[in-house]
Design a protein around this motif. Sequence first.
Motif, PDB file in Angstrom:
ATOM      1  N   ASP A  60       8.796   2.684  -5.621  1.00  0.00           N
ATOM      2  CA  ASP A  60      10.256   2.921  -5.556  1.00  0.00           C
ATOM      3  C   ASP A  60      10.690   2.183  -4.183  1.00  0.00           C
ATOM      4  OD1 ASP A  60      10.353   4.290  -7.560  1.00  0.00           O
ATOM      5  OD2 ASP A  60      10.675   6.271  -6.797  1.00  0.00           O
ATOM      6  N   GLY A  61      11.829   1.260  -4.321  1.00  0.00           N
ATOM      7  CA  GLY A  61      12.515   0.717  -3.345  1.00  0.00           C
ATOM      8  C   GLY A  61      11.514  -0.109  -2.263  1.00  0.00           C
ATOM      9  N   SER A  62      10.599  -0.842  -2.662  1.00  0.00           N
ATOM     10  CA  SER A  62       9.672  -1.431  -1.911  1.00  0.00           C
ATOM     11  C   SER A  62       9.711  -2.889  -1.880  1.00  0.00           C
ATOM     12  CB  SER A  62       8.157  -1.395  -2.651  1.00  0.00           C
ATOM     13  OG  SER A  62       7.180  -2.005  -2.149  1.00  0.00           O
ATOM     14  N   LEU A  63       9.123  -3.306  -0.446  1.00  0.00           N
ATOM     15  CA  LEU A  63       9.237  -4.736  -0.092  1.00  0.00           C
ATOM     16  C   LEU A  63       8.362  -5.477  -0.764  1.00  0.00           C
ATOM     17  CD1 LEU A  63       9.873  -4.398   3.656  1.00  0.00           C
ATOM     18  CD2 LEU A  63      11.683  -4.470   2.078  1.00  0.00           C
ATOM     19  N   LEU A  64       7.332  -5.053  -1.562  1.00  0.00           N
ATOM     20  CA  LEU A  64       6.164  -5.728  -2.013  1.00  0.00           C
ATOM     21  C   LEU A  64       6.528  -6.839  -2.878  1.00  0.00           C
ATOM     22  CD1 LEU A  64       3.552  -2.839  -2.560  1.00  0.00           C
ATOM     23  CD2 LEU A  64       3.688  -4.482  -0.856  1.00  0.00           C
ATOM     24  N   PRO A  65       7.838  -6.611  -3.847  1.00  0.00           N
ATOM     25  CA  PRO A  65       7.868  -7.692  -4.714  1.00  0.00           C
ATOM     26  C   PRO A  65       8.573  -8.816  -3.852  1.00  0.00           C
ATOM     27  CG  PRO A  65       9.358  -5.853  -5.069  1.00  0.00           C
ATOM     28  CD  PRO A  65       8.151  -5.438  -4.402  1.00  0.00           C
ATOM     29  N   VAL A  66       8.961  -8.499  -3.009  1.00  0.00           N
ATOM     30  CA  VAL A  66       9.693  -9.695  -1.971  1.00  0.00           C
ATOM     31  C   VAL A  66       8.574 -10.450  -1.269  1.00  0.00           C
ATOM     32  CG1 VAL A  66      11.355 -10.395  -0.189  1.00  0.00           C
ATOM     33  CG2 VAL A  66      11.859  -8.492  -1.945  1.00  0.00           C
ATOM     34  N   SER A  77      -1.632 -10.408 -13.913  1.00  0.00           N
ATOM     35  CA  SER A  77      -2.952 -10.698 -13.313  1.00  0.00           C
ATOM     36  C   SER A  77      -2.889 -10.008 -11.827  1.00  0.00           C
ATOM     37  CB  SER A  77      -2.864 -12.162 -13.198  1.00  0.00           C
ATOM     38  OG  SER A  77      -2.023 -12.653 -12.245  1.00  0.00           O
ATOM     39  N   VAL A  78      -1.834  -9.599 -11.254  1.00  0.00           N
ATOM     40  CA  VAL A  78      -1.901  -8.769 -10.183  1.00  0.00           C
ATOM     41  C   VAL A  78      -1.054  -7.504 -10.167  1.00  0.00           C
ATOM     42  CG1 VAL A  78      -1.783  -8.620  -7.378  1.00  0.00           C
ATOM     43  CG2 VAL A  78      -2.402 -10.610  -8.827  1.00  0.00           C
ATOM     44  N   LEU A  79      -1.504  -6.367 -10.035  1.00  0.00           N
ATOM     45  CA  LEU A  79      -0.656  -5.195 -10.255  1.00  0.00           C
ATOM     46  C   LEU A  79      -0.595  -4.612  -8.783  1.00  0.00           C
ATOM     47  CD1 LEU A  79       0.916  -2.974 -12.011  1.00  0.00           C
ATOM     48  CD2 LEU A  79      -1.282  -2.019 -12.049  1.00  0.00           C
ATOM     49  N   VAL A  80       0.692  -4.603  -8.283  1.00  0.00           N
ATOM     50  CA  VAL A  80       0.753  -3.839  -7.030  1.00  0.00           C
ATOM     51  C   VAL A  80       1.351  -2.736  -6.725  1.00  0.00           C
ATOM     52  CG1 VAL A  80       0.265  -6.234  -5.870  1.00  0.00           C
ATOM     53  CG2 VAL A  80       2.560  -5.466  -5.968  1.00  0.00           C
ATOM     54  N   GLY A  81       1.286  -1.762  -5.678  1.00  0.00           N
ATOM     55  CA  GLY A  81       1.993  -0.734  -5.380  1.00  0.00           C
ATOM     56  C   GLY A  81       1.615  -0.212  -4.079  1.00  0.00           C
ATOM     57  N   GLU A  82       2.658   0.579  -3.290  1.00  0.00           N
ATOM     58  CA  GLU A  82       2.244   0.665  -1.827  1.00  0.00           C
ATOM     59  C   GLU A  82       1.112   1.691  -1.770  1.00  0.00           C
ATOM     60  OE1 GLU A  82       5.288   1.416   0.554  1.00  0.00           O
ATOM     61  OE2 GLU A  82       6.816   0.080  -0.567  1.00  0.00           O
ATOM     62  N   PRO A  83       1.165   2.722  -2.651  1.00  0.00           N
ATOM     63  CA  PRO A  83       1.948   3.381  -3.515  1.00  0.00           C
ATOM     64  C   PRO A  83       3.252   4.188  -2.978  1.00  0.00           C
ATOM     65  CG  PRO A  83       0.121   4.235  -4.087  1.00  0.00           C
ATOM     66  CD  PRO A  83      -0.070   3.742  -3.005  1.00  0.00           C
ATOM     67  N   PHE A  84       4.436   4.030  -3.298  1.00  0.00           N
ATOM     68  CA  PHE A  84       5.338   5.144  -2.644  1.00  0.00           C
ATOM     69  C   PHE A  84       6.458   5.524  -3.695  1.00  0.00           C
ATOM     70  CE2 PHE A  84       9.625   5.863  -1.318  1.00  0.00           C
ATOM     71  CZ  PHE A  84       9.540   6.717  -0.345  1.00  0.00           C
ATOM     72  N   PHE A  85       6.660   6.892  -3.900  1.00  0.00           N
ATOM     73  CA  PHE A  85       7.795   7.224  -5.009  1.00  0.00           C
ATOM     74  C   PHE A  85       8.497   8.152  -4.221  1.00  0.00           C
ATOM     75  CE2 PHE A  85       4.094   5.688  -7.178  1.00  0.00           C
ATOM     76  CZ  PHE A  85       4.765   4.639  -7.832  1.00  0.00           C
ATOM     77  N   THR A  86       9.898   8.129  -4.433  1.00  0.00           N
ATOM     78  CA  THR A  86      10.803   8.829  -3.702  1.00  0.00           C
ATOM     79  C   THR A  86      10.639  10.490  -4.209  1.00  0.00           C
ATOM     80  OG1 THR A  86      12.493   8.402  -5.548  1.00  0.00           O
ATOM     81  CG2 THR A  86      12.852   7.171  -3.391  1.00  0.00           C
TER      82      THR A  86
END
Length: 698
Positions: free
Chosen positions: A417-423, A485-494
């Motif tokens: 949720d609301g992550s900088l990872l995609p950027v 091919s790459v699945l990413v998460g911080e993970p963080f959820f509100t």
Amino acid sequence: MKTFCGRANPTTGSMEWLEEGEDYDYHQEIARSRYADMLHDKDRNVKYYQGIRAAVSRVKERGEKAIVLDIGTGTGLLSMMAASAGADFCYAIEVFKPMANAAVKIVEKNGFSDKIRVINKHSTEVTVGPDGDMQCRANILVTELFDTELIGEGALPTYEHAHKYLVEEGCEAVPHRATVYVQLVESKRMWSWKKLFPVCVEAEDGEKILVPPSEMENCPGVPSVCDIQLNQMPSSDFTTLSDVVTMFSVDFSKPVQSASTYYRVQLEPVKSGKAQIVLSWWDIDMDPSGMINCTMAPYWVKPTSALQWRDHWMQCVYFLPREEPVLQGEKLYLTACRDQYSVWYNLQKSREGENEADEKENKADVRVESPVCRCRAHLLWNRPRFGELNDQNRTRQYIKALRKVLKTDSVCLCISDGSLLPVLAHCLGAKQVQYFVLIFRSLHFSLVFFSHVFFKANHLEDKIKIIEARPELLKPSHLEDKKVSVLVGEPFFTTSLLPWHNLYFWYARTAVSTHLASNVTVLPHSASLHVMIVEFQDLWRIRSPCGTCEGFDVRTMDDMIKDSLNFRESKEAEPHPLWEYPCKSLSDPQEVLTFDFTKAVPQHCLRTEGSVKLLRKGKSHGAVLWMEYHLTADISVSTGLMQVSNEKGNCEWNPHCKQAVYFFSSVIESEVLSDPTAVTYAISFDTKTGEIAMDFKL
Ligand code: SAH
């Protein structure tokens, strides 16, 4: 009566219907309440008792009967103090039924039934007269209706009503007055809880700076108070720009007005700097002379007096709408606006050559409306989350890890949720980045809005695709028929409250399994749950029985809290931000469970049993549990313990996260170090419900 409550399970994401007995809410409320903490607050109790004795004496000296109105009696403590001090009669008002029942029992047990009448009503429903709840108006008004922000629990409307209808004119009030103090500070650390700082990304093709959207620059944020244990904030983390200034006072012995208003003070900075934050706290004078004072002042204000630890009253951090450069000696105005329940601040510079007429005009344009978040980020992220996103060390870890796994042809899917990872993934070269916004989550509109604004500010609007869907409804077309091919998460959820709730990432990963390439890289590839036994410096008080309080037997309350904690026979861990609550480790940290994100969530439960040795002398108050995420083989991030900082075992915790605390029902004191005692544990993760159950034996 049974009711069914629907909620999305924070860990598994599935909708579930829970059957709740009508007792359930109240057990939660009692178990997690602040009553024990208040009863342990010696400084508060002693001063209330002194103030009440003095007020009863003043009334008696006038030759009057002492009739007390105690609004929000809780355990009945303040009424019992008044009765012991010689009050003729007390009306003890309590709106919360289980507490009113407890007060009746406690009052009876202490032998005050003939002097104290407990009334289970909200004070505004109380009637006065021969057939009323109260025979006559009271001439002593006793209350303890304050929160960290003073007025957040509705003290002002309650007092306003009480003066109109329930007490005599010229009554005595305990406390007599409250005063709110402020100090202007500059603090990068605290400012990082309000706005997003630019993020520096070192990519192959040079350094890139991600900027926060302009909408965020001047966004006033949200009005909810940020209350923290300011005594845990080292002085190196902020610079005071002004002296401590009195902002406003409320005299509780006179009619009180609760309508929205503002207060204004003139300030002269003692130092030049960036005005960002207003730190605030209050004190209460129990008597008119001000001799009996109970203060929440932090350590640097009253360095000589011993600080009373308490969690029910802390200190407030207010964020100015925007950062303002100020000069030493310059003339400034600080305005506190308030409505009935909350306070917010504005800073104005006085204009050159300003005269009194201008000043009046200046007053007129004071904004009294409560702040409203315009950028939506403040609705999306709470203050610790802002701090986490601004933590450059943490960002660097993710960048390092992403750089290891991303290739130019990577098809990247991000779930958080609301992550900088995609950027970050885009800046680091991933050809195609999809950002999964999980639409069943309550904040999804704000999330989509803010993501668009943020991407636009960084010219990425057509580079990152936002997918709005539930994970189980992801379609090949969302991914342009490509496999991830790459699945990413911080993970963080509100929606996460406890550390393991972020395992939702694992469930979402499982739901999208068919869309993952056979050689998919999952980042983090796994998570682990860690446990450590600790001795708390103070936090133990909030769950510890009190026995007697200022000579009054309050064991009924202790029993009630114990029953509520044992309700459903399963004690639960509770979230606490441990950077605010010093503790020392009595054991080494131990990894107890691991979760393999490269595979789907298994059908069976994960269980573990073992023991932890107590290596240090001390009182075992409880176990702390936290998650660590293993981004790549050699890069991990901890949401809990950062390090044990010295010989004594003092712990340093991740300042952006809450850890889970499991309080032991009895405390053991470990002494012999040659033959260390062991605490045995059984911990299980139910993959169906996403719940972690635990049991410890000392
Ligand atoms: N007086 C006790 C408890 C204080 S906690 C003590 O000092 O130890 C405050 C209590 O006031 C809570 O139990 C809350 O339920 C109750 N309360 C708050 N506002 C009230 C109101 N307007 N009327 C009646 N009870 C109220």
